[in-house]
Write a protein that holds these residues in place. Sequence first.
Motif, PDB file in Angstrom:
ATOM      1  N   GLU A   1      -1.815  -0.984   4.044  1.00 35.71           N
ATOM      2  CA  GLU A   1      -1.570   0.454   4.021  1.00 35.71           C
ATOM      3  C   GLU A   1      -0.174   0.778   3.500  1.00 35.71           C
ATOM      4  O   GLU A   1       0.010   1.734   2.738  1.00 35.71           O
ATOM      5  CB  GLU A   1      -1.762   1.038   5.422  1.00 35.71           C
ATOM      6  CG  GLU A   1      -3.217   1.093   5.868  1.00 35.71           C
ATOM      7  CD  GLU A   1      -3.386   1.463   7.336  1.00 35.71           C
ATOM      8  OE1 GLU A   1      -2.364   1.606   8.053  1.00 35.71           O
ATOM      9  OE2 GLU A   1      -4.541   1.604   7.752  1.00 35.71           O
ATOM     10  N   GLU A   2       0.828  -0.005   3.900  1.00 34.72           N
ATOM     11  CA  GLU A   2       2.199   0.213   3.427  1.00 34.72           C
ATOM     12  C   GLU A   2       2.287   0.014   1.911  1.00 34.72           C
ATOM     13  O   GLU A   2       2.938   0.794   1.201  1.00 34.72           O
ATOM     14  CB  GLU A   2       3.159  -0.734   4.145  1.00 34.72           C
ATOM     15  CG  GLU A   2       3.396  -0.377   5.591  1.00 34.72           C
ATOM     16  CD  GLU A   2       4.182  -1.439   6.336  1.00 34.72           C
ATOM     17  OE1 GLU A   2       4.731  -2.366   5.687  1.00 34.72           O
ATOM     18  OE2 GLU A   2       4.240  -1.349   7.572  1.00 34.72           O
ATOM     19  N   LYS A   3       1.631  -1.027   1.421  1.00 41.41           N
ATOM     20  CA  LYS A   3       1.648  -1.259  -0.032  1.00 41.41           C
ATOM     21  C   LYS A   3       0.957  -0.115  -0.767  1.00 41.41           C
ATOM     22  O   LYS A   3       1.419   0.329  -1.820  1.00 41.41           O
ATOM     23  CB  LYS A   3       0.960  -2.580  -0.369  1.00 41.41           C
ATOM     24  CG  LYS A   3       1.782  -3.786  -0.031  1.00 41.41           C
ATOM     25  CD  LYS A   3       1.068  -5.073  -0.445  1.00 41.41           C
ATOM     26  CE  LYS A   3       1.911  -6.280  -0.099  1.00 41.41           C
ATOM     27  NZ  LYS A   3       1.276  -7.541  -0.488  1.00 41.41           N
ATOM     28  N   ALA A   4      -0.125   0.357  -0.196  1.00 43.47           N
ATOM     29  CA  ALA A   4      -0.858   1.455  -0.840  1.00 43.47           C
ATOM     30  C   ALA A   4      -0.006   2.724  -0.889  1.00 43.47           C
ATOM     31  O   ALA A   4       0.003   3.431  -1.911  1.00 43.47           O
ATOM     32  CB  ALA A   4      -2.161   1.721  -0.100  1.00 43.47           C
ATOM     33  N   ARG A   5       0.716   3.034   0.207  1.00 42.89           N
ATOM     34  CA  ARG A   5       1.562   4.237   0.247  1.00 42.89           C
ATOM     35  C   ARG A   5       2.686   4.176  -0.793  1.00 42.89           C
ATOM     36  O   ARG A   5       3.059   5.192  -1.380  1.00 42.89           O
ATOM     37  CB  ARG A   5       2.163   4.411   1.635  1.00 42.89           C
ATOM     38  CG  ARG A   5       1.287   5.236   2.537  1.00 42.89           C
ATOM     39  CD  ARG A   5       1.989   5.570   3.846  1.00 42.89           C
ATOM     40  NE  ARG A   5       1.119   5.111   4.908  1.00 42.89           N
ATOM     41  CZ  ARG A   5       1.389   4.156   5.763  1.00 42.89           C
ATOM     42  NH1 ARG A   5       2.543   3.544   5.738  1.00 42.89           N
ATOM     43  NH2 ARG A   5       0.511   3.777   6.673  1.00 42.89           N
ATOM     44  N   SER A   6       3.235   2.980  -0.997  1.00 45.07           N
ATOM     45  CA  SER A   6       4.357   2.856  -1.937  1.00 45.07           C
ATOM     46  C   SER A   6       3.917   3.072  -3.385  1.00 45.07           C
ATOM     47  O   SER A   6       4.729   3.377  -4.258  1.00 45.07           O
ATOM     48  CB  SER A   6       5.030   1.496  -1.782  1.00 45.07           C
ATOM     49  OG  SER A   6       4.183   0.473  -2.242  1.00 45.07           O
TER      50      SER A   6
ATOM     51  N   ASP B   1       2.315   7.367  -6.045  1.00 48.39           N
ATOM     52  CA  ASP B   1       2.782   8.200  -7.161  1.00 48.39           C
ATOM     53  C   ASP B   1       2.129   7.836  -8.490  1.00 48.39           C
ATOM     54  O   ASP B   1       2.005   8.678  -9.376  1.00 48.39           O
ATOM     55  CB  ASP B   1       4.305   8.127  -7.297  1.00 48.39           C
ATOM     56  CG  ASP B   1       5.007   8.789  -6.131  1.00 48.39           C
ATOM     57  OD1 ASP B   1       4.383   9.620  -5.452  1.00 48.39           O
ATOM     58  OD2 ASP B   1       6.177   8.457  -5.881  1.00 48.39           O
ATOM     59  N   GLN B   2       1.724   6.663  -8.662  1.00 51.38           N
ATOM     60  CA  GLN B   2       1.139   6.240  -9.940  1.00 51.38           C
ATOM     61  C   GLN B   2      -0.388   6.198  -9.764  1.00 51.38           C
ATOM     62  O   GLN B   2      -0.909   5.366  -9.036  1.00 51.38           O
ATOM     63  CB  GLN B   2       1.686   4.879 -10.340  1.00 51.38           C
ATOM     64  CG  GLN B   2       3.202   4.868 -10.453  1.00 51.38           C
ATOM     65  CD  GLN B   2       3.749   3.460 -10.573  1.00 51.38           C
ATOM     66  OE1 GLN B   2       2.999   2.507 -10.718  1.00 51.38           O
ATOM     67  NE2 GLN B   2       5.066   3.339 -10.513  1.00 51.38           N
ATOM     68  N   ASN B   3      -1.082   7.085 -10.460  1.00 53.43           N
ATOM     69  CA  ASN B   3      -2.531   7.247 -10.271  1.00 53.43           C
ATOM     70  C   ASN B   3      -3.344   5.953 -10.411  1.00 53.43           C
ATOM     71  O   ASN B   3      -4.126   5.611  -9.528  1.00 53.43           O
ATOM     72  CB  ASN B   3      -3.080   8.282 -11.259  1.00 53.43           C
ATOM     73  CG  ASN B   3      -2.709   9.681 -10.850  1.00 53.43           C
ATOM     74  OD1 ASN B   3      -2.374   9.920  -9.692  1.00 53.43           O
ATOM     75  ND2 ASN B   3      -2.744  10.616 -11.790  1.00 53.43           N
ATOM     76  N   GLU B   4      -3.191   5.279 -11.489  1.00 56.12           N
ATOM     77  CA  GLU B   4      -3.983   4.077 -11.732  1.00 56.12           C
ATOM     78  C   GLU B   4      -3.634   2.994 -10.732  1.00 56.12           C
ATOM     79  O   GLU B   4      -4.516   2.369 -10.160  1.00 56.12           O
ATOM     80  CB  GLU B   4      -3.756   3.581 -13.170  1.00 56.12           C
ATOM     81  CG  GLU B   4      -4.524   2.341 -13.549  1.00 56.12           C
ATOM     82  CD  GLU B   4      -6.041   2.592 -13.655  1.00 56.12           C
ATOM     83  OE1 GLU B   4      -6.514   3.724 -13.478  1.00 56.12           O
ATOM     84  OE2 GLU B   4      -6.749   1.620 -13.896  1.00 56.12           O
ATOM     85  N   ILE B   5      -2.344   2.795 -10.535  1.00 58.80           N
ATOM     86  CA  ILE B   5      -1.891   1.775  -9.596  1.00 58.80           C
ATOM     87  C   ILE B   5      -2.278   2.170  -8.173  1.00 58.80           C
ATOM     88  O   ILE B   5      -2.683   1.325  -7.374  1.00 58.80           O
ATOM     89  CB  ILE B   5      -0.371   1.548  -9.729  1.00 58.80           C
ATOM     90  CG1 ILE B   5      -0.061   1.004 -11.123  1.00 58.80           C
ATOM     91  CG2 ILE B   5       0.124   0.606  -8.652  1.00 58.80           C
ATOM     92  CD1 ILE B   5       1.420   0.886 -11.417  1.00 58.80           C
ATOM     93  N   ALA B   6      -2.178   3.456  -7.856  1.00 57.70           N
ATOM     94  CA  ALA B   6      -2.545   3.933  -6.521  1.00 57.70           C
ATOM     95  C   ALA B   6      -4.021   3.665  -6.235  1.00 57.70           C
ATOM     96  O   ALA B   6      -4.391   3.225  -5.139  1.00 57.70           O
ATOM     97  CB  ALA B   6      -2.230   5.413  -6.377  1.00 57.70           C
TER      98      ALA B   6
END
Length: 154
Positions: free
Chosen positions: A80-85, A88-93
């Motif tokens: 979850e922490e990695k996902a939150r960081s 901001d970047q759509n594809e990466i998110a």
Amino acid sequence: MAGGIDELIDVLYGMIEEAWSMPLGKDKCVIEREKALDILDELRGNMPGEIKAAREIVEKRNDLIASGKKEADSLRRTAEEKARSLVDQNEIAAQAKQRAKEISASAETQAAELKRAAGAYCDDLLKRTEESIAASLAEVRKIRAEFKAAAGVK
């Protein structure tokens, strides 16, 4: 005469098998009362140890399950922490969210499998312990009945 429950039962069984038969008493025999009573006392003393061992197995299983849950929670938090960081970047998110779900699902699957395996293992050990204790108790009851019958005790 220290020994495990099975060994003590074997000694008692052998003692009865080797005992002198009573004249005109097909199923009756003469055994050393004190020796037999000593063996029965040892059996009685060893049974709590077997029960304690079974409880320790259950406790270890519970610890194993708790550890698995803790690890799954840790993996989930990390994901979850990695996902939150990366929000901001759509594809990466989107990729991070997908990966977090995979990690979470994998952790939950591993925790469930660990719990199932630990439960099956503990259940098997407890079943074998229960069967051993039940067999010992049945044998002791049988021998006691034979003692009573041989001694004419009601």
